[in-house]
Design a protein around this motif. Structure first.
Motif, PDB file in Angstrom:
ATOM      1  N   ARG A   4       0.807  -1.211   0.000  1.00  0.00           N
ATOM      2  CA  ARG A   4       0.000   0.000   0.000  1.00  0.00           C
ATOM      3  C   ARG A   4       0.841   1.263   0.000  1.00  0.00           C
ATOM      4  N   GLY A   5       2.155   1.108   0.128  1.00  0.00           N
ATOM      5  CA  GLY A   5       3.073   2.229   0.010  1.00  0.00           C
ATOM      6  C   GLY A   5       2.714   3.395   0.897  1.00  0.00           C
ATOM      7  N   TYR A   6       2.842   4.601   0.348  1.00  0.00           N
ATOM      8  CA  TYR A   6       2.655   5.810   1.124  1.00  0.00           C
ATOM      9  C   TYR A   6       1.179   6.111   1.374  1.00  0.00           C
ATOM     10  N   HIS A   7       0.286   5.319   0.810  1.00  0.00           N
ATOM     11  CA  HIS A   7      -1.140   5.568   1.024  1.00  0.00           C
ATOM     12  C   HIS A   7      -1.653   4.859   2.270  1.00  0.00           C
ATOM     13  N   HIS A   8      -0.764   4.147   2.974  1.00  0.00           N
ATOM     14  CA  HIS A   8      -1.155   3.478   4.197  1.00  0.00           C
ATOM     15  C   HIS A   8      -1.679   4.523   5.176  1.00  0.00           C
ATOM     16  N   GLY A   9      -2.783   4.229   5.845  1.00  0.00           N
ATOM     17  CA  GLY A   9      -3.436   5.206   6.715  1.00  0.00           C
ATOM     18  C   GLY A   9      -2.534   5.778   7.783  1.00  0.00           C
ATOM     19  N   ASN A  10      -1.869   4.938   8.564  1.00  0.00           N
ATOM     20  CA  ASN A  10      -0.956   5.399   9.602  1.00  0.00           C
ATOM     21  C   ASN A  10       0.278   4.512   9.532  1.00  0.00           C
ATOM     22  N   LEU A  11       1.128   4.817   8.587  1.00  0.00           N
ATOM     23  CA  LEU A  11       2.269   3.954   8.295  1.00  0.00           C
ATOM     24  C   LEU A  11       3.181   3.803   9.501  1.00  0.00           C
ATOM     25  N   ARG A  12       3.452   4.881  10.182  1.00  0.00           N
ATOM     26  CA  ARG A  12       4.393   4.821  11.298  1.00  0.00           C
ATOM     27  C   ARG A  12       3.915   3.849  12.375  1.00  0.00           C
ATOM     28  N   GLN A  13       2.658   3.968  12.775  1.00  0.00           N
ATOM     29  CA  GLN A  13       2.144   3.081  13.815  1.00  0.00           C
ATOM     30  C   GLN A  13       1.991   1.654  13.299  1.00  0.00           C
ATOM     31  N   THR A  43       6.152  -0.918   1.207  1.00  0.00           N
ATOM     32  CA  THR A  43       7.446  -1.168   0.591  1.00  0.00           C
ATOM     33  C   THR A  43       8.563  -0.890   1.594  1.00  0.00           C
ATOM     34  N   PRO A  44       9.697  -1.595   1.492  1.00  0.00           N
ATOM     35  CA  PRO A  44      10.815  -1.334   2.416  1.00  0.00           C
ATOM     36  C   PRO A  44      11.279   0.112   2.409  1.00  0.00           C
ATOM     37  N   ALA A  45      11.232   0.753   1.239  1.00  0.00           N
ATOM     38  CA  ALA A  45      11.680   2.142   1.163  1.00  0.00           C
ATOM     39  C   ALA A  45      10.832   3.065   2.020  1.00  0.00           C
ATOM     40  N   ALA A  46       9.559   2.705   2.218  1.00  0.00           N
ATOM     41  CA  ALA A  46       8.658   3.556   2.990  1.00  0.00           C
ATOM     42  C   ALA A  46       9.063   3.630   4.452  1.00  0.00           C
ATOM     43  N   VAL A  47       9.740   2.596   4.946  1.00  0.00           N
ATOM     44  CA  VAL A  47      10.139   2.567   6.358  1.00  0.00           C
ATOM     45  C   VAL A  47      11.017   3.763   6.694  1.00  0.00           C
ATOM     46  N   TYR A  48      11.911   4.112   5.755  1.00  0.00           N
ATOM     47  CA  TYR A  48      12.909   5.129   6.047  1.00  0.00           C
ATOM     48  C   TYR A  48      12.329   6.538   6.050  1.00  0.00           C
ATOM     49  N   ARG A  49      11.084   6.665   5.739  1.00  0.00           N
ATOM     50  CA  ARG A  49      10.423   7.965   5.906  1.00  0.00           C
ATOM     51  C   ARG A  49      10.156   8.240   7.387  1.00  0.00           C
ATOM     52  N   HIS A  50      10.210   7.193   8.201  1.00  0.00           N
ATOM     53  CA  HIS A  50       9.864   7.337   9.616  1.00  0.00           C
ATOM     54  C   HIS A  50      10.959   6.875  10.565  1.00  0.00           C
ATOM     55  N   PHE A  51      11.797   5.928  10.150  1.00  0.00           N
ATOM     56  CA  PHE A  51      12.824   5.376  11.034  1.00  0.00           C
ATOM     57  C   PHE A  51      14.142   5.255  10.295  1.00  0.00           C
ATOM     58  N   ALA A  52      15.223   5.650  10.989  1.00  0.00           N
ATOM     59  CA  ALA A  52      16.542   5.599  10.365  1.00  0.00           C
ATOM     60  C   ALA A  52      17.071   4.170  10.255  1.00  0.00           C
ATOM     61  N   GLY A  53      16.576   3.294  11.092  1.00  0.00           N
ATOM     62  CA  GLY A  53      17.026   1.908  11.070  1.00  0.00           C
ATOM     63  C   GLY A  53      16.223   1.083  12.054  1.00  0.00           C
ATOM     64  N   ARG A  54      16.585  -0.183  12.171  1.00  0.00           N
ATOM     65  CA  ARG A  54      15.827  -1.096  13.025  1.00  0.00           C
ATOM     66  C   ARG A  54      15.870  -0.663  14.483  1.00  0.00           C
ATOM     67  N   GLU A  55      17.022  -0.164  14.943  1.00  0.00           N
ATOM     68  CA  GLU A  55      17.120   0.232  16.339  1.00  0.00           C
ATOM     69  C   GLU A  55      16.190   1.396  16.657  1.00  0.00           C
ATOM     70  N   ASP A  56      16.033   2.312  15.708  1.00  0.00           N
ATOM     71  CA  ASP A  56      15.090   3.412  15.920  1.00  0.00           C
ATOM     72  C   ASP A  56      13.663   2.886  16.057  1.00  0.00           C
ATOM     73  N   LEU A  57      13.331   1.910  15.246  1.00  0.00           N
ATOM     74  CA  LEU A  57      12.001   1.316  15.309  1.00  0.00           C
ATOM     75  C   LEU A  57      11.789   0.602  16.645  1.00  0.00           C
ATOM     76  N   ILE A  58      12.772  -0.163  17.087  1.00  0.00           N
ATOM     77  CA  ILE A  58      12.659  -0.863  18.368  1.00  0.00           C
ATOM     78  C   ILE A  58      12.594   0.147  19.515  1.00  0.00           C
ATOM     79  N   ALA A  59      13.363   1.228  19.421  1.00  0.00           N
ATOM     80  CA  ALA A  59      13.346   2.247  20.470  1.00  0.00           C
ATOM     81  C   ALA A  59      11.963   2.868  20.606  1.00  0.00           C
TER      82      ALA A  59
END
Length: 204
Positions: A4-13, A43-59
């Protein structure tokens, strides 16, 4: 799964919730950002719009966990009502309940290797949770004569270590080999500890 790419309703959460599922299943080092993205349906690329890496996501998983944990502990402490001793016991039960109900958050907080000081927001959330336990300990140990009163932070650390040990050995492992429930183990352990401090009468 549809991307769903960038059209995901609340991608970060959505990514946080995907990471929590993967942490619960595989541990904090058992998944990649690509797997979190796939689980969230982006898409994997969409993750980096919100988190710099896995540790940021876990934090961020840990930060949200500390917020939930602090809320539960504050509710259990209830300002020390109906008594400091009863409220202190309630915080121990709340610790076990949190670990059971929010296992992904619990692992992100305590088993991921992410320091609570990684960011100001994470430190603030962790500090609020720690302060509840410290307040409960200070209220309980206030009745010990000052000359033999242990530092409240030390007592709080002992109780947290005991709670964490019960969680790790018996509360999160289905079908654990303990002859007693985790609640009974923690309550009896706290009872022995508090009797040693003179806060409970001798067990007759």
């Amino acid at each position: 799964m549809e991307k769903r790419g960038y059209h995901h309703g609340n991608l970060r959460q959505a990514l946080i919730e995907a990471a929590l599922r993967l942490i619960e299943k595989n541990g904090p080092t058992g998944f990649s950002l690509s797997e979190a993205a796939k689980d969230a349906g982006v898409t994997p690329a969409a993750v980096y719009r919100h988190f710099a890496g896995r540790e940021d996501l876990i934090a961020e998983c840990a930060r949200q966990g500390y917020q939930i944990f602090a809320d539960l502990m504050e509710h259990a402490w209830n300002g020390g009502a109906p008594s400091a001793l009863a409220a202190f016991g309630a915080t121990g039960r709340a610790y076990l309940a949190f670990a059971r109900r929010f296992p992904g958050h619990y692992v992100a907080m305590f088993e991921s290797g992410i320091s609570p000081n990684r960011s100001p927001d994470l430190a603030a959330a962790a500090g609020r949770a720690e302060q509840v336990i410290l307040n409960a300990t200070e209220a309980l140990t206030r009745h010990i004569p000052e000359a033999r009163r242990p530092p409240p932070r030390m007592v709080a650390a002992h109780i947290r270590a005991m709670s964490h040990g019960v969680v790790e050995l018996y509360a999160r492992a289905p079908g654990g080999a303990a002859p007693y429930t985790p609640e009974d183990l923690l309550e009896s352990g706290m009872g022995i500890y508090l009797r040693g401090l003179g806060l409970l009468p001798p067990d007759t």
